[in-house]
Design an enzyme around this catalytic site. Structure first.
Site, short mmCIF file in Angstrom:
data_model
loop_
_atom_site.label_atom_id
_atom_site.label_comp_id
_atom_site.label_asym_id
_atom_site.label_seq_id
_atom_site.Cartn_x
_atom_site.Cartn_y
_atom_site.Cartn_z
N ASP A 284 2.30 1.97 3.39
CA ASP A 284 3.23 1.02 4.04
C ASP A 284 4.66 1.46 3.81
OD1 ASP A 284 0.97 -0.63 4.18
OD2 ASP A 284 1.59 -1.84 2.46
N HIS B 139 0.89 -1.16 0.00
CA HIS B 139 0.00 0.00 0.00
C HIS B 139 0.92 1.21 0.00
CE1 HIS B 139 -2.36 -2.97 2.40
NE2 HIS B 139 -3.43 -2.39 1.90
C1 XLS Z 1 -7.56 -6.47 4.43
C2 XLS Z 1 -7.10 -6.71 3.08
C3 XLS Z 1 -5.99 -5.78 2.60
C4 XLS Z 1 -5.86 -5.84 1.10
C5 XLS Z 1 -5.07 -4.72 0.51
O1 XLS Z 1 -8.26 -7.28 5.02
O2 XLS Z 1 -6.72 -8.04 2.99
O3 XLS Z 1 -4.79 -6.06 3.23
O4 XLS Z 1 -5.31 -7.03 0.67
O5 XLS Z 1 -5.59 -3.50 0.85
#
Ligand code: XLS
Ligand code: CA
Ligand code: CA
Length: 439
Positions: free
Chosen positions: A104, A101
């Site tokens: 991140d 993301h």
């Molecule tokens: C959350 C999601 C997230 C997505 C990406 O539950 O899994 O991590 O994979 O935003």
């Protein structure tokens, strides 16, 4: 250059008899299964958010993770150290991809412009490290859920300023994903959903979500981003009613708004089970509708009703998942992204290696079993035979659209003594077990 995982060697394949916990027992990247190597089939990816920013905190306590890069209070320095550690990690594991993301990898600044500047600085470091290695970006995405501004959602917020901010953020995240050669771009719902209809205009929220996706499609065309757009269904958490509940719900939404040709699905195992489905069901449903794009590889806990994001170790599930993936002709531009986190009590850096090795081995083994099972056609032949009544006589007429209710009534009146055959579930489960135990 600083080494972050000093005591960890490059992880090698040693085969099933190895007792070395820092070695693969089943994942042998160069081994050919059918027409591809394991590495090509599985396209493993590391999820930056769990592995490099996860702290192990939970609602009852602060973080527990000991991380060799956490030795500076300067946010940008920390971000750079994390990225360097991530590349060392992927190199040592032979993990070909990563996903992130926007938030991140780089910290937010005081303004959106400052945040974008931070992101650019980290992206150029990532680009440099990508050029020095063979590590690639499976997908990028934008975090439209952590910051308090997204309290009511992003593209489905009641506040148009939030919609605009989210659009600006996705625009930038798409640019960055393109710049890094990302093969896909993911939209997970985040806070796109609601808690109570007492304060919600669901019709407008869904129309706005569709408007947002159309803007993304238009902008991808404008900048020449050719990666695959993926939507990741999830039924609940953080909101009570997530709009992207499951694959079927998302497909209905995409078709209503004329978006279906632009999106495929990123299917997460734990989200499938939260929706009351098996992982295989979601993969299968996506596959038969031509929208199986990529996978977030993890598993939930049978006894817990939330998104535990555990590393996938259940061979039964990985086998059935790989069965669907092979029948899909592979994942194409997608991959198996470990959207999984080590448990709070597994706080040492080496646990990150053990966890990924466990997941990679579980899928490698699943791949081999699924391949053998498909080659044998045992299940496929059984299913074909089970539906054989549709290949001749009245069944053929039904499939070919040659009959309606009147003709079928005439037929039923003449053939009312019906004979069914057994579904043989237990026999088939034994066959599956035989393959799992013997391959
Ligand atoms: C959350 C999601 C997230 C997505 C990406 O539950 O899994 O991590 O994979 O935003
Ligand atoms: Ca996910
Ligand atoms: Ca999850």
């Amino acid at each position: 250059m600083r080494e972050f995982f000093k005591d960890i060697p490059k992880i090698q394949y040693e085969g099933k008899d190895s007792k070395n916990p820092l070695a693969f027992k089943y994942y042998n990247p160069d081994e050919v299964v059918g027409d591809k190597t394991m590495k090509e089939h599985l396209r493993f990816s590391m999820a930056f958010w769990h592995t490099f920013t996860g702290t192990g905190s939970d609602p009852f306590g602060t973080g527990t993770m000991l991380r060799p890069w956490e030795n500076t209070s300067n946010a940008m320095e920390l971000a750079k150290a994390r990225v360097r550690a991530a590349f060392e990690f992927n190199e040592k594991l032979g993990m070909p991809f990563f996903c992130f993301h926007d938030r991140d990898i780089a910290p937010e600044g005081n303004t959106l412009a400052e945040t974008n500047k931070n992101l650019d600085e980290i992206v150029s470091l990532i680009k440099e490290l990508m050029q020095q290695s063979n590590i690639k970006l499976l997908w990028g995405t934008a975090n439209l859920f952590s910051n308090p501004r997204f309290v009511h959602g992003a593209a489905t917020s009641c506040n148009a300023n939030v919609f605009a901010y989210a659009a600006a953020q996705v625009k930038k995240a798409m640019e960055v994903t393109k710049e890094l050669g990302g093969e896909n771009y993911v939209f997970w719902g985040g806070r796109e959903g609601y808690e109570t209809l007492l304060n919600t205009d669901m019709g407008l929220e869904l129309d706005n979500l569709a408007r947002f996706f159309h803007m993304a499609v238009d902008y991808a065309k404008e900048i020449g981003f050719t990666g695959q757009f993926l939507i990741e269904p999830k039924p609940k958490e953080p909101t009570k009613h997530q709009y992207d509940f499951d694959v079927a719900t998302v497909l209905g939404f995409l078709r209503k708004y004329g978006l279906d040709k632009y999106f495929k699905m990123n299917i997460e195992a734990n989200h499938a089970t939260l929706a009351g489905h098996t992982f295989q069901h979601e993969l299968h449903f996506a596959r038969i509708n031509g929208v199986l794009g990529s996978v977030d590889a993890n598993q939930g806990d049978m006894l817990l009703g939330w998104d535990t994001d555990q590393f996938p170790t259940d061979i039964y599930t990985t086998t059935l998942a790989m069965y669907e993936i092979l029948k899909n002709g592979g994942l194409h531009s997608g991959g198996l992204n470990f959207d999984s986190k080590v448990r709070r009590a597994s706080f040492e850096p080496v646990d990150l290696f053990y966890a990924h090795i466990a997941g990679m081995d579980a899928f490698a083994r699943g791949l081999k079993v699924a391949y053998k099972l498909l080659e044998s056609k045992e299940l496929e032949n059984f299913v074909a035979e089970r539906y054989s009544s549709y290949r001749e006589g009245i069944g053929k007429d039904i499939v070919e659209g040659k009959v309606g209710f009147k003709e079928l009534e005439k037929y039923a009146l003449e053939n009312s003594q019906i004979k069914n055959t057994s579904g043989r579930q237990e026999m088939l489960e034994t066959i599956l077990n035989q393959y799992i135990l013997e391959v």
